[in-house]
Design an enzyme around this catalytic site. Sequence first.
Site, PDB file in Angstrom:
ATOM      1  N   HIS A   5     -16.800  67.072  59.317  1.00 49.20           N
ATOM      2  CA  HIS A   5     -15.733  66.879  59.693  1.00 49.20           C
ATOM      3  C   HIS A   5     -14.783  65.800  59.215  1.00 49.20           C
ATOM      4  O   HIS A   5     -15.217  64.638  59.756  1.00 49.20           O
ATOM      5  CB  HIS A   5     -15.784  66.511  61.239  1.00 49.20           C
ATOM      6  CG  HIS A   5     -14.552  66.915  62.154  1.00 49.20           C
ATOM      7  ND1 HIS A   5     -13.178  67.201  61.503  1.00 49.20           N
ATOM      8  CD2 HIS A   5     -14.322  67.400  63.576  1.00 49.20           C
ATOM      9  CE1 HIS A   5     -12.729  67.364  62.532  1.00 49.20           C
ATOM     10  NE2 HIS A   5     -12.895  67.460  63.680  1.00 49.20           N
TER      11      HIS A   5
ATOM     12  N   TYR B 148     -10.275  62.016  63.127  1.00 48.96           N
ATOM     13  CA  TYR B 148     -11.621  61.407  63.538  1.00 48.96           C
ATOM     14  C   TYR B 148     -12.027  60.362  62.195  1.00 48.96           C
ATOM     15  O   TYR B 148     -11.390  60.276  61.223  1.00 48.96           O
ATOM     16  CB  TYR B 148     -12.624  62.584  63.848  1.00 48.96           C
ATOM     17  CG  TYR B 148     -12.141  63.227  64.950  1.00 48.96           C
ATOM     18  CD1 TYR B 148     -11.833  62.459  66.213  1.00 48.96           C
ATOM     19  CD2 TYR B 148     -11.513  64.502  65.195  1.00 48.96           C
ATOM     20  CE1 TYR B 148     -11.440  63.201  67.447  1.00 48.96           C
ATOM     21  CE2 TYR B 148     -11.121  65.137  66.140  1.00 48.96           C
ATOM     22  CZ  TYR B 148     -11.120  64.476  67.160  1.00 48.96           C
ATOM     23  OH  TYR B 148     -10.543  65.192  68.411  1.00 48.96           O
TER      24      TYR B 148
ATOM     25  N   ASN C 250      -3.886  63.102  67.095  1.00 51.81           N
ATOM     26  CA  ASN C 250      -4.629  61.683  66.968  1.00 51.81           C
ATOM     27  C   ASN C 250      -3.895  60.374  66.197  1.00 51.81           C
ATOM     28  O   ASN C 250      -4.366  59.639  65.594  1.00 51.81           O
ATOM     29  CB  ASN C 250      -6.035  61.637  66.672  1.00 51.81           C
ATOM     30  CG  ASN C 250      -7.277  62.356  67.604  1.00 51.81           C
ATOM     31  OD1 ASN C 250      -6.940  61.960  68.751  1.00 51.81           O
ATOM     32  ND2 ASN C 250      -8.089  62.894  67.110  1.00 51.81           N
TER      33      ASN C 250
ATOM     34  N   ASN D  56      -8.617  65.917  61.403  1.00 53.75           N
ATOM     35  CA  ASN D  56      -8.017  65.835  62.751  1.00 53.75           C
ATOM     36  C   ASN D  56      -8.157  64.212  63.309  1.00 53.75           C
ATOM     37  O   ASN D  56      -8.182  63.931  64.554  1.00 53.75           O
ATOM     38  CB  ASN D  56      -8.763  66.726  63.698  1.00 53.75           C
ATOM     39  CG  ASN D  56      -8.246  68.313  63.376  1.00 53.75           C
ATOM     40  OD1 ASN D  56      -7.165  68.443  62.809  1.00 53.75           O
ATOM     41  ND2 ASN D  56      -9.171  69.107  63.634  1.00 53.75           N
TER      42      ASN D  56
ATOM     43  N   THR E 280     -14.075  72.936  69.984  1.00 52.95           N
ATOM     44  CA  THR E 280     -14.575  72.286  71.042  1.00 52.95           C
ATOM     45  C   THR E 280     -14.675  72.836  72.634  1.00 52.95           C
ATOM     46  O   THR E 280     -13.458  73.518  72.739  1.00 52.95           O
ATOM     47  CB  THR E 280     -13.813  70.806  71.413  1.00 52.95           C
ATOM     48  OG1 THR E 280     -14.081  70.117  70.252  1.00 52.95           O
ATOM     49  CG2 THR E 280     -14.138  69.890  72.676  1.00 52.95           C
TER      50      THR E 280
HETATM   51  C1  PHB Z   1     -10.000  69.052  70.590  1.00 54.68           C
HETATM   52  O1  PHB Z   1     -10.999  69.242  71.323  1.00 54.68           O
HETATM   53  O2  PHB Z   1      -8.828  68.691  71.148  1.00 54.68           O
HETATM   54  C2  PHB Z   1     -10.264  68.822  69.033  1.00 54.68           C
HETATM   55  C3  PHB Z   1     -11.506  68.725  68.801  1.00 54.68           C
HETATM   56  C4  PHB Z   1     -11.948  68.458  67.349  1.00 54.68           C
HETATM   57  C5  PHB Z   1     -10.768  68.659  66.438  1.00 54.68           C
HETATM   58  C6  PHB Z   1      -9.641  68.903  66.988  1.00 54.68           C
HETATM   59  C7  PHB Z   1      -9.304  68.949  68.335  1.00 54.68           C
HETATM   60  O3  PHB Z   1     -11.105  68.640  64.952  1.00 54.68           O
END
Ligand code: PHB
Length: 357
Positions: A176, A181, A236, A179, A29
């Site tokens: 994805h 999501y 998360n 993490n 990101t």
């Molecule tokens: C983040 O920007 O913190 C982030 C984004 C996507 C991910 C993990 C962390 O899969």
Amino acid sequence: MTQSTDALFQPIKLGANDLTNRFAMAPLTRCRAPGHQPNALMAEYYGQRASAGLIISECTMIQPNTSTFATEPGIYSQEQIEGWKLTTKAVHEKGGKIFMQIWHAGRAVHPALNAEENIVSASDIGLSGELQTPNGKVPFTAPTPLTVEGIKSIVNDFRQAAANAIEAGFDGVEIHGANGYLIDQFLRDSSNQREDEYGGSLENRARFLFEVIDAVSAEIGSDRVGVRLSPLNSYNDMKDSDPEAWIAYLSEQLNRFNLAYLHVMRADFFGVQQADVVSIARQHYKGSLMLNMGYSAEEAAAAIEAGTADMVAFGTGFLANPDLPARIKAGAELNEPDQNTFYTQGAEGYTTYPTMA
Ligand code: PHB
């Protein structure tokens, strides 16, 4: 004596794509897309890193009103497709390959960043703690559990996003599933307490992921599809009661989709949850396995030589070193990543890291 990194420089056929080496650039990101619109600066950044065997783009919104980081890019409009063409052209002109990571953040969608309230998840379990907004800190909103109709609609959005990515010139997509999501919110049992066919058993919790894979594969071919999983990451607010059984099941089941690769994050951002998920994934998954998180080039090469990994993804290594493979080959020093510019705007700390003299 320094250990050889030669194994990283072997070419590999990853599904439909011939790659020149085993270095993947991990999805990162970077928040350089004001208005969620990919632009020329991003094309320059990705083009600079085209010597990776495979670049995986930053996570990219498949739907409007699902912003989590304010200036992350999207792939749901024709204008975005056109904007991304700059990136794919820049990478291809230098002989590189690039997949788009397609993403729905689910309960991690930031309410203050979106015109419409759109906080959905597997169940009604919100993130704990507080959210930083322009008006100060507020508690996270509890998400609305998706209906089966809502699930099918998002599956279709993943399919459309993959079609759009291919139209924009990408060589494939990475789904994805990591993490914390949306897909991960279904996969792990701390966030999924559904009692229908999308909750309960591993088979049921994986149903949404498998439907997304089926839809995306039907659209662009499974040999252009990768899947990323993070069995251990507590980022998360995530947790599964049995991460070892979880990764064993998913690695085994993913064999039937004939994917380009499975991408496994081996650790937890915070080091809390620990297990040897790599060995389990390798034992069960017969296709190409990409590993990630904290690998040195030497450790990565050793893993490839041992057959544990087929590719290794480097995040901050590529962030700070556009010519990472050349530097590793030369045994050159690496630039250090500057955390202060990870998520800022503009070129500084983005396209300004120097290549070797
Ligand atoms: C983040 O920007 O913190 C982030 C984004 C996507 C991910 C993990 C962390 O899969």
